[in-house]
Design a protein around this motif. Structure first.
Motif, short mmCIF file in Angstrom:
data_model
loop_
_atom_site.label_atom_id
_atom_site.label_comp_id
_atom_site.label_asym_id
_atom_site.label_seq_id
_atom_site.Cartn_x
_atom_site.Cartn_y
_atom_site.Cartn_z
N PRO A 85 22.92 -30.03 32.73
CA PRO A 85 21.93 -29.03 32.34
C PRO A 85 21.04 -29.45 31.18
N ALA A 86 21.45 -30.46 30.43
CA ALA A 86 20.65 -30.93 29.30
C ALA A 86 19.43 -31.72 29.79
N GLY A 87 18.46 -31.88 28.89
CA GLY A 87 17.25 -32.62 29.23
C GLY A 87 17.51 -34.11 29.29
N TYR A 88 16.71 -34.78 30.09
CA TYR A 88 16.90 -36.20 30.36
C TYR A 88 15.54 -36.87 30.45
N PHE A 89 15.28 -37.85 29.58
CA PHE A 89 13.99 -38.54 29.57
C PHE A 89 14.27 -40.02 29.34
N ASP A 90 14.67 -40.69 30.42
CA ASP A 90 15.15 -42.06 30.33
C ASP A 90 14.03 -43.06 30.09
N THR A 91 14.39 -44.34 30.06
CA THR A 91 13.44 -45.40 29.76
C THR A 91 12.27 -45.42 30.74
N THR A 92 12.56 -45.20 32.02
CA THR A 92 11.50 -45.19 33.02
C THR A 92 10.49 -44.09 32.74
N ARG A 93 10.97 -42.91 32.44
CA ARG A 93 10.06 -41.80 32.15
C ARG A 93 9.30 -42.02 30.84
N GLN A 94 9.97 -42.62 29.86
CA GLN A 94 9.31 -42.95 28.60
C GLN A 94 8.16 -43.91 28.84
N GLN A 95 8.41 -44.94 29.63
CA GLN A 95 7.38 -45.93 29.90
C GLN A 95 6.23 -45.33 30.70
N GLN A 96 6.53 -44.43 31.62
CA GLN A 96 5.48 -43.77 32.40
C GLN A 96 4.57 -42.97 31.49
N LEU A 97 5.16 -42.24 30.55
CA LEU A 97 4.34 -41.46 29.63
C LEU A 97 3.49 -42.37 28.75
N GLN A 98 4.07 -43.45 28.26
CA GLN A 98 3.32 -44.37 27.41
C GLN A 98 2.16 -45.00 28.17
N GLN A 99 2.37 -45.37 29.42
CA GLN A 99 1.30 -45.92 30.24
C GLN A 99 0.22 -44.88 30.49
N GLN A 100 0.64 -43.65 30.69
CA GLN A 100 -0.30 -42.56 30.91
C GLN A 100 -1.19 -42.38 29.69
N LEU A 101 -0.58 -42.40 28.51
CA LEU A 101 -1.33 -42.22 27.27
C LEU A 101 -2.33 -43.36 27.05
N LEU A 102 -1.95 -44.57 27.45
CA LEU A 102 -2.84 -45.72 27.30
C LEU A 102 -4.11 -45.58 28.14
N SER A 103 -4.02 -44.83 29.22
CA SER A 103 -5.17 -44.68 30.13
C SER A 103 -6.18 -43.65 29.64
N TYR A 104 -5.84 -42.87 28.59
CA TYR A 104 -6.72 -41.81 28.14
C TYR A 104 -7.76 -42.33 27.16
N PRO A 105 -8.95 -41.75 27.17
CA PRO A 105 -9.98 -42.15 26.20
C PRO A 105 -9.60 -41.75 24.78
N ALA A 106 -10.21 -42.40 23.80
CA ALA A 106 -9.87 -42.16 22.40
C ALA A 106 -10.15 -40.74 21.98
N GLU A 107 -11.16 -40.10 22.58
CA GLU A 107 -11.53 -38.74 22.17
C GLU A 107 -10.69 -37.65 22.84
N ALA A 108 -9.77 -38.05 23.70
CA ALA A 108 -8.95 -37.07 24.41
C ALA A 108 -7.97 -36.37 23.47
N ALA A 109 -7.59 -35.16 23.84
CA ALA A 109 -6.52 -34.42 23.18
C ALA A 109 -5.45 -34.16 24.23
N VAL A 110 -4.18 -34.28 23.85
CA VAL A 110 -3.08 -34.24 24.82
C VAL A 110 -2.12 -33.11 24.49
N TRP A 111 -1.69 -32.41 25.53
CA TRP A 111 -0.65 -31.40 25.40
C TRP A 111 0.43 -31.68 26.44
N LEU A 112 1.67 -31.67 26.02
CA LEU A 112 2.79 -31.95 26.91
C LEU A 112 3.46 -30.65 27.35
#
Length: 256
Positions: free
Chosen positions: A127-154
């Motif tokens: 029942p606890a949350g799980y954010f493993d290495t694969t998901r961490q890397q996916q988020l980091q790659q996603q963030l790299l694709s955003y323009p500098a002026e973007a604002a992000v909400w998770l």
């Protein structure tokens, strides 16, 4: 996968969480009928539909396909897109099976002007949350694709900061790593979640944390599990297209 919205001055987004639906519409869950509560809420919102609806997990209680189909039927007449992510009670395969057609969208990223809303899958084997290495890397790659002026909400299901109650035994287990990612990118403005059945907002490490009330029962912030039969709630968000103004959050509870 990104869903790109047409450019406009601002965007109204509704967040609904923790529906805990059962296969039977008249089924009971800790003193409430989850389907009847959600149906009343959806009926109210249908009169003034937002630009998007985000469902942040625990949509089912009994893990049945029928419970997801009830939700699909409730939202079948909506004109705005409906996005979803799994909670600890959910079965992603059944969700995808029930949410195969419009208005449901499998996209996990929303592009609204300069805003990027990221829907994170935090479901794990417990029942606890799980954010493993694969998901961490996916988020980091996603963030790299955003323009500098973007604002992000998770958006995610599990909370990443202790609530001081029983629900903390089911917190995001990889919260420290997620906080590192958040702290390394100033474009991330906040995190919204469900799971806690409790409405709140606070600032932590410069990041706004927002909890969504449930459409089923609410939880007391106590050491032991105490669900409360109360009015169904949701969050109404306003994101300004230029991302210069802070997004507005307004908790709503069904009247009556």
């Amino acid at each position: 996968m990104a869903y790109v919205f047409a450019l406009q001055d601002s965007y109204r987004v509704i967040q609904i969480s923790d529906c805990h639906l059962l296969a039977e519409p008249d089924g009971w869950f800790y003193g409430v009928q989850p389907y009847r509560q959600l149906a009343a809420l959806v009926s109210q919102l249908h009169q003034d539909q937002p630009d998007a609806l985000i469902l942040t997990g625990d949509l089912t209680q009994d893990h049945s396909l029928a419970s997801y189909q009830l939700l699909a039927q409730l939202l079948s007449g909506w004109s705005c897109p409906v996005f979803y992510l799994p909670g600890n009670h959910d079965d992603m395969e059944l969700m995808q099976q029930a949410f195969v057609s419009s208005p449901f969208s499998p996209d996990t990223e929303l592009s609204l002007g300069d805003w990027r809303l990221c829907l994170l899958n935090s479901k794990g084997p417990t029942p606890a949350g799980y954010f493993d290495t694969t998901r961490q890397q996916q988020l980091q790659q996603q963030l790299l694709s955003y323009p500098a002026e973007a604002a992000v909400w998770l958006f995610c299901h599990h909370h990443i900061s202790p609530m001081g109650s029983f629900i903390d035994q089911h917190i995001q287990l990889d919260a420290s790593v997620l906080w590192q990612i958040i702290g390394s990118d100033r474009r991330i403005k906040g995190v919204a979640h469900g799971h806690c059945h409790y409405a709140y907002a606070k600032i932590q490490q410069g990041i706004q944390l927002v909890g969504c009330p449930a459409s089923s029962v609410q939880f007391l912030l106590t050491p032991d599990y105490q669900p409360v039969a109360a009015r169904p709630g949701y969050i109404e968000w306003i994101f300004n297209a230029n991302a210069k103004a802070v997004s507005a959050v307004d908790w709503q509870f069904l009247e009556g």
